[in-house]
Design a protein around this motif. Sequence first.
Motif, PDB file in Angstrom:
ATOM      1  N   ALA A   1      -6.811   8.388  -8.928  1.00 47.88           N
ATOM      2  CA  ALA A   1      -7.912   8.985 -10.542  1.00 47.88           C
ATOM      3  C   ALA A   1      -9.119   9.606  -9.834  1.00 47.88           C
ATOM      4  CB  ALA A   1      -8.275   7.527 -10.648  1.00 47.88           C
ATOM      5  N   TYR A   2      -9.745   9.689  -8.699  1.00 44.17           N
ATOM      6  CA  TYR A   2     -10.827  10.204  -8.366  1.00 44.17           C
ATOM      7  C   TYR A   2     -10.396  11.721  -8.563  1.00 44.17           C
ATOM      8  CZ  TYR A   2     -13.942  13.404  -5.001  1.00 44.17           C
ATOM      9  OH  TYR A   2     -14.285  14.534  -5.439  1.00 44.17           O
TER      10      TYR A   2
ATOM     11  N   PHE B   1       4.910   4.740  -2.020  1.00 53.28           N
ATOM     12  CA  PHE B   1       4.648   4.253  -3.118  1.00 53.28           C
ATOM     13  C   PHE B   1       4.754   5.569  -4.063  1.00 53.28           C
ATOM     14  CE2 PHE B   1      -0.241   2.992  -4.652  1.00 53.28           C
ATOM     15  CZ  PHE B   1       0.298   1.611  -5.488  1.00 53.28           C
ATOM     16  N   HIS B   2       4.504   6.406  -3.537  1.00 55.88           N
ATOM     17  CA  HIS B   2       4.491   7.509  -4.211  1.00 55.88           C
ATOM     18  C   HIS B   2       5.204   7.826  -5.159  1.00 55.88           C
ATOM     19  CE1 HIS B   2       7.958   8.294  -1.354  1.00 55.88           C
ATOM     20  NE2 HIS B   2       7.954   9.815  -2.098  1.00 55.88           N
ATOM     21  N   GLY B   3       4.889   8.756  -6.349  1.00 61.48           N
ATOM     22  CA  GLY B   3       6.139   9.289  -7.591  1.00 61.48           C
ATOM     23  C   GLY B   3       5.860   8.217  -8.696  1.00 61.48           C
ATOM     24  N   ARG B   4       5.996   6.522  -8.470  1.00 65.96           N
ATOM     25  CA  ARG B   4       5.709   5.944  -9.230  1.00 65.96           C
ATOM     26  C   ARG B   4       4.288   5.934 -10.418  1.00 65.96           C
ATOM     27  NH1 ARG B   4       7.172   0.403  -6.284  1.00 65.96           N
ATOM     28  NH2 ARG B   4       5.365   0.649  -5.603  1.00 65.96           N
TER      29      ARG B   4
ATOM     30  N   LEU C   1      -6.944   1.322  -3.409  1.00 68.26           N
ATOM     31  CA  LEU C   1      -8.009   2.569  -2.654  1.00 68.26           C
ATOM     32  C   LEU C   1      -6.892   3.703  -3.289  1.00 68.26           C
ATOM     33  CD1 LEU C   1      -8.942   2.796   1.219  1.00 68.26           C
ATOM     34  CD2 LEU C   1     -10.961   2.354  -1.416  1.00 68.26           C
ATOM     35  N   ILE C   2      -5.312   3.718  -3.371  1.00 65.32           N
ATOM     36  CA  ILE C   2      -5.207   4.538  -3.310  1.00 65.32           C
ATOM     37  C   ILE C   2      -5.116   5.314  -4.867  1.00 65.32           C
ATOM     38  CG2 ILE C   2      -2.128   5.575  -3.692  1.00 65.32           C
ATOM     39  CD1 ILE C   2      -1.854   4.024  -0.896  1.00 65.32           C
TER      40      ILE C   2
ATOM     41  N   GLU D   1      -1.205  11.468   0.048  1.00 66.89           N
ATOM     42  CA  GLU D   1       0.439  11.908   0.074  1.00 66.89           C
ATOM     43  C   GLU D   1       1.192  11.485   1.350  1.00 66.89           C
ATOM     44  OE1 GLU D   1       4.093  12.629  -1.592  1.00 66.89           O
ATOM     45  OE2 GLU D   1       2.513  12.985  -2.941  1.00 66.89           O
ATOM     46  N   MET D   2       1.081  11.898   2.215  1.00 67.30           N
ATOM     47  CA  MET D   2       1.180  11.014   3.708  1.00 67.30           C
ATOM     48  C   MET D   2       1.224  10.040   3.772  1.00 67.30           C
ATOM     49  SD  MET D   2       3.354  13.530   5.305  1.00 67.30           S
ATOM     50  CE  MET D   2       3.143  15.183   6.820  1.00 67.30           C
ATOM     51  N   VAL D   3       0.502   8.950   3.658  1.00 65.02           N
ATOM     52  CA  VAL D   3      -0.525   7.498   3.572  1.00 65.02           C
ATOM     53  C   VAL D   3       0.457   6.899   2.164  1.00 65.02           C
ATOM     54  CG1 VAL D   3      -1.459   5.698   3.362  1.00 65.02           C
ATOM     55  CG2 VAL D   3      -2.329   7.688   3.673  1.00 65.02           C
ATOM     56  N   CYS D   4       1.100   7.532   1.312  1.00 61.81           N
ATOM     57  CA  CYS D   4       2.029   7.020   0.340  1.00 61.81           C
ATOM     58  C   CYS D   4       3.083   6.936   0.430  1.00 61.81           C
ATOM     59  CB  CYS D   4       1.639   7.995  -1.460  1.00 61.81           C
ATOM     60  SG  CYS D   4      -0.055   7.563  -1.669  1.00 61.81           S
TER      61      CYS D   4
END
Length: 139
Positions: A33-34, A126-129, A27-28, A118-121
């Motif tokens: 992508a959306y 999981f963010h940045g990559r 979903l992330i 962003e908060m979930v990532c």
Amino acid sequence: MLRLGAEPPDNREMDLDDIFLARLKLLIIMAKAYLEDCPLGQYRRKAILENAEHIEAESVELGGLGGNFRKPENPGRAMTFDHVFYQRVKLLAVILKAVAKGYPMGFHRKKALADNLEMVCRSLTFHGRLKDMDFLQVA
């Protein structure tokens, strides 16, 4: 079937937490992508809708959101997120269900989606990559 070679040290059967996290990561990726204006075809909309429904239901169960923030039913589970994380995940699922159903998303809704994402990532580290992943450009 014959299996040759050594067993990996971290090899184990998938449990419900693994499936929840795999669906959440999918979903992330679809939400990012959306937000980058990748096209939403029929199959992507269906995948978003189905995964968002599962994530929404599981986040209520895992986070104990159904009964005044009580402890989850299975205390031996491996995931140790707080109830705020599960509320954010549920919000992410609700927003993506609206996207999949074709409801209009204005600037403020997209901003709310991006902030929540962003908060979930950040909680999942999981963010940045995702910026470096070329496969996100597929339709």
